[in-house]
Design a protein around this motif. Structure first.
Motif, PDB file in Angstrom:
ATOM      1  N   VAL A  82       0.987  -0.882   0.135  1.00  0.00           N
ATOM      2  CA  VAL A  82       0.337   0.363   0.524  1.00  0.00           C
ATOM      3  C   VAL A  82       0.638   1.115   0.133  1.00  0.00           C
ATOM      4  N   VAL A  83      -0.150   1.761  -1.087  1.00  0.00           N
ATOM      5  CA  VAL A  83       1.124   3.414  -1.351  1.00  0.00           C
ATOM      6  C   VAL A  83       0.134   4.705  -0.163  1.00  0.00           C
ATOM      7  N   THR A  84       0.647   5.181   0.299  1.00  0.00           N
ATOM      8  CA  THR A  84      -0.204   7.089   1.159  1.00  0.00           C
ATOM      9  C   THR A  84      -0.007   8.025  -0.144  1.00  0.00           C
ATOM     10  N   LEU A  85      -0.894   8.323  -1.435  1.00  0.00           N
ATOM     11  CA  LEU A  85      -0.308   9.307  -1.647  1.00  0.00           C
ATOM     12  C   LEU A  85      -1.082  10.541  -1.037  1.00  0.00           C
ATOM     13  N   GLU A  86      -0.333  11.854  -1.661  1.00  0.00           N
ATOM     14  CA  GLU A  86      -0.599  12.923  -0.686  1.00  0.00           C
ATOM     15  C   GLU A  86      -1.574  13.708  -2.451  1.00  0.00           C
ATOM     16  N   VAL A  87      -2.590  14.115  -2.419  1.00  0.00           N
ATOM     17  CA  VAL A  87      -3.394  14.472  -3.783  1.00  0.00           C
ATOM     18  C   VAL A  87      -3.562  16.064  -3.959  1.00  0.00           C
ATOM     19  N   ALA A  88      -3.498  16.580  -2.423  1.00  0.00           N
ATOM     20  CA  ALA A  88      -3.459  18.017  -2.073  1.00  0.00           C
ATOM     21  C   ALA A  88      -3.415  17.930  -0.850  1.00  0.00           C
ATOM     22  N   THR A  89      -2.872  19.434  -0.070  1.00  0.00           N
ATOM     23  CA  THR A  89      -2.538  19.651   0.949  1.00  0.00           C
ATOM     24  C   THR A  89      -3.674  19.385   2.299  1.00  0.00           C
ATOM     25  N   GLY A  90      -3.184  18.681   2.715  1.00  0.00           N
ATOM     26  CA  GLY A  90      -4.137  17.695   3.842  1.00  0.00           C
ATOM     27  C   GLY A  90      -5.121  16.064   3.386  1.00  0.00           C
ATOM     28  N   VAL A  91      -4.681  16.362   1.886  1.00  0.00           N
ATOM     29  CA  VAL A  91      -5.915  15.247   2.080  1.00  0.00           C
ATOM     30  C   VAL A  91      -4.718  13.579   1.348  1.00  0.00           C
ATOM     31  N   ASN A  92      -5.014  12.761   2.538  1.00  0.00           N
ATOM     32  CA  ASN A  92      -4.344  11.307   1.845  1.00  0.00           C
ATOM     33  C   ASN A  92      -4.883  10.104   1.171  1.00  0.00           C
ATOM     34  N   VAL A  93      -4.669   9.350  -0.191  1.00  0.00           N
ATOM     35  CA  VAL A  93      -5.599   8.488  -0.134  1.00  0.00           C
ATOM     36  C   VAL A  93      -4.313   7.452  -0.077  1.00  0.00           C
ATOM     37  N   LYS A  94      -4.417   6.349  -0.220  1.00  0.00           N
ATOM     38  CA  LYS A  94      -3.643   4.599   0.168  1.00  0.00           C
ATOM     39  C   LYS A  94      -4.796   4.430  -1.284  1.00  0.00           C
ATOM     40  N   ILE A  95      -3.600   3.946  -1.672  1.00  0.00           N
ATOM     41  CA  ILE A  95      -3.869   2.996  -2.788  1.00  0.00           C
ATOM     42  C   ILE A  95      -2.764   1.823  -2.949  1.00  0.00           C
ATOM     43  N   ASN A  96      -3.215   0.563  -3.514  1.00  0.00           N
ATOM     44  CA  ASN A  96      -2.160  -0.409  -4.250  1.00  0.00           C
ATOM     45  C   ASN A  96      -1.130  -0.626  -4.894  1.00  0.00           C
ATOM     46  N   LYS A  97      -0.241  -0.829  -4.158  1.00  0.00           N
ATOM     47  CA  LYS A  97       1.089  -0.138  -5.212  1.00  0.00           C
ATOM     48  C   LYS A  97       1.089  -0.309  -6.214  1.00  0.00           C
TER      49      LYS A  97
END
Length: 106
Positions: A82-97
């Motif tokens: 799992v990778v956690t991405l910050e797509v906007a300031t303070g917005v984190n999204v977890k996706i499969n690697k």
């Protein structure tokens, strides 16, 4: 009568003359087609998969990436799958690697 049926259509008691050569000649187009499929389809696909595995193994915190769905983000954490991405300031999204498609070029 059964022996007569085998002897009627082929010379030399039921075996076709040059039967070994014709069987080999029937395999040549199949081998040729497999070689074409290997070099045009299978080999490039394996090469691309290897490059993708290398990309995923080299991911580190802070990389700018693009997902397979087209989402751009910055890697903030990496687990095994799992990778956690910050797509906007303070917005984190977890996706499969595996859904990381490429590194973003600045």
């Amino acid at each position: 009568m059964f022996g007569l049926a085998f002897a009627m259509g082929t010379p030399a008691g039921g075996q076709a003359a040059g039967g070994g050569q014709s069987a080999l000649m029937n395999l040549v187009p199949l081998i040729f087609m497999f070689a074409i499929f290997y070099f045009l389809l299978i080999r490039p696909q394996q090469k691309k998969a290897k490059e993708h595995r290398t990309l995923l193994d080299s991911l580190k915190k802070g990389d700018q990436v693009i997902t397979a769905g087209g989402m751009h983000g910055k890697v903030t954490a990496i687990d095994e799958n799992v990778v956690t991405l910050e797509v906007a300031t303070g917005v984190n999204v977890k996706i499969n690697k595996g859904f990381i498609a490429s590194l973003k070029k600045d």
